[in-house]
Design an enzyme around this catalytic site. Structure first.
Site, PDB file in Angstrom:
ATOM      1  N   HIS A   1       1.955 -33.638 -43.216  1.00 35.82           N
ATOM      2  CA  HIS A   1       1.186 -32.414 -42.903  1.00 35.82           C
ATOM      3  C   HIS A   1       0.933 -32.278 -41.402  1.00 35.82           C
ATOM      4  CE1 HIS A   1       0.832 -32.293 -47.253  1.00 35.82           C
ATOM      5  NE2 HIS A   1       0.558 -33.570 -47.161  1.00 35.82           N
TER       6      HIS A   1
ATOM      7  N   GLU B   1      -6.323 -34.650 -44.857  1.00 31.66           N
ATOM      8  CA  GLU B   1      -5.160 -35.536 -44.961  1.00 31.66           C
ATOM      9  C   GLU B   1      -4.392 -35.599 -43.652  1.00 31.66           C
ATOM     10  OE1 GLU B   1      -2.413 -34.473 -48.058  1.00 31.66           O
ATOM     11  OE2 GLU B   1      -1.085 -36.181 -47.651  1.00 31.66           O
TER      12      GLU B   1
ATOM     13  N   HIS C   1       1.195 -40.388 -46.548  1.00 30.34           N
ATOM     14  CA  HIS C   1       0.362 -39.335 -47.141  1.00 30.34           C
ATOM     15  C   HIS C   1      -0.911 -39.909 -47.750  1.00 30.34           C
ATOM     16  CE1 HIS C   1       3.154 -35.806 -47.098  1.00 30.34           C
ATOM     17  NE2 HIS C   1       3.975 -36.793 -46.760  1.00 30.34           N
TER      18      HIS C   1
ATOM     19  N   GLU D   1       1.438 -42.904 -50.731  1.00 28.29           N
ATOM     20  CA  GLU D   1       0.210 -42.128 -50.964  1.00 28.29           C
ATOM     21  C   GLU D   1      -0.940 -43.126 -50.921  1.00 28.29           C
ATOM     22  OE1 GLU D   1      -0.239 -38.922 -51.284  1.00 28.29           O
ATOM     23  OE2 GLU D   1       1.654 -38.030 -51.978  1.00 28.29           O
TER      24      GLU D   1
END
Ligand SMILES: [Zn+2]
Length: 337
Positions: free
Chosen positions: A10, A24, A79, A144
């Protein structure tokens, strides 16, 4: 030389997941920078590139294009998870591809190391059709790291020391998976041996360090770390290492003579294709957003800007500048340098 492409998920207008006041995009960048710092400071023969070094908007295509163009050996996309859960999971591409078993092996190693350093709940080693692992031409994984909207995980993710643990876990995993070579202990500690003419003289003085772009120079390691009291600009080039301390490096052109402290984090070149332009029209509007009506001010002939992105707005091309402003890409008014 091992080339590792690190992708902080992102960024810019894409916040990623949010929760408990955390975003995030900030966490992935923070973890990635910590990881880069560890890799460049503690290992030899490693090159690292980031898909973004700040809060830029970078499309998924731009990210994998950059990794592919750079010819990375390994891609790691970082992430933070959301929506119902707690803990850590990792991904490889779900389809078949030639290096699947080698990729899976490396993923397993990295996965286990992150679990070890973080104590995260282990949600498993998974597969998915994610862009980053599908479109990259090298072995690639996506991690993640906790759930941003889970109270327990969010509480961990807001702690700097915990982000260090996540970065350390990835570094330990990359070391094992890619067989990275650790610098010797004396290289990473402060040079403390007396210069008595014995062999101990060699340790720091002969070490070289490549400055990849102009970076800020400081009087002390502490200033370099916080980015305060800049004293000089250290130019791109090959330097001797005078000292290392707390992740910072004192680089010098004259072997054995103290130079400037730099923060190796600043020495990471971004994979984005930035270039510079010069205004050739006498006066030219610039804009505060990608909108031809959002005029903000006038750039004068001869002014030079760094372009970080090219957009099409109402059928005409516009450049996004490093400053966050926008300007026309029409070659009648500007020239590429
Ligand atoms: Zn994400």
């Amino acid at each position: 030389m091992v080339k590792i492409f690190i992708d902080p998920g992102h960024g810019g207008s894409d916040f990623g997941a949010t929760g408990y006041g955390l975003r995030e995009k900030d966490l992935t960048l923070s973890i990635s920078k910590r990881l880069v710092n560890i890799l460049l400071n503690e290992y030899d023969d490693v090159q690292v590139k980031l898909s973004r070094t700040g809060n830029q908007t970078v499309s998924l295509n731009e990210r994998t294009n950059a990794a592919n163009a750079w010819n990375a050996d390994f891609l790691l996309s970082i992430h933070i998870n959301a929506s119902g859960g707690s803990g850590f999971e990792s991904y490889i591409y779900i389809g078949s591809f030639p290096s699947r078993s080698a990729t899976n092996q490396k993923r397993n190693i990295i996965h286990d190391e992150v679990i070890k350093t973080t104590g995260f709940i282990d949600r498993g080693k998974k597969e998915a059709d994610f862009h980053m692992v599908r479109e990259s031409h090298m072995q690639s994984i996506l991690t993640e790291n906790g759930f941003i909207d889970n109270a327990h995980d969010a509480n961990l993710l807001r702690q700097s020391s915990f982000l260090d643990k996540i970065a350390r876990g990835h570094a330990n995993g990359l070391e094992k998976a890619l067989k990275l070579k650790r610098k010797s202990a004396e290289q990473v500690s402060v040079a403390s041996s007396p210069s008595d003419g014995s062999s101990s003289n060699r340790e720091m003085g002969d070490q070289r360090y490549q400055v990849n772009k102009a970076v800020a120079g400081y009087y002390t390691a502490a200033d370099a770390k916080t980015g305060e009291n800049k004293k000089s600009t250290v130019k791109k080039g090959d330097y001797y290492v005078y000292k290392r301390y707390d992740g910072m490096i004192n680089v010098t052109k004259q072997k054995g003579v103290p130079g400037s402290w730099i923060n190796p984090n600043n020495n990471v070149t971004t994979a984005l294709n930035t270039f510079r332009i010069r205004v050739t029209a006498d006066e030219l509007w610039y804009y505060n957003k990608p909108d031809w009506n959002a005029r903000e001010g006038i750039a004068k002939k001869g002014e030079v800007f760094t372009v970080v992105d090219t957009l099409t707005v109402n059928g005409s091309k516009m450049y996004k500048l490093k400053s966050g402003k926008y300007i026309t890409a029409n070659p009648q008014y500007i020239e590429k340098l």
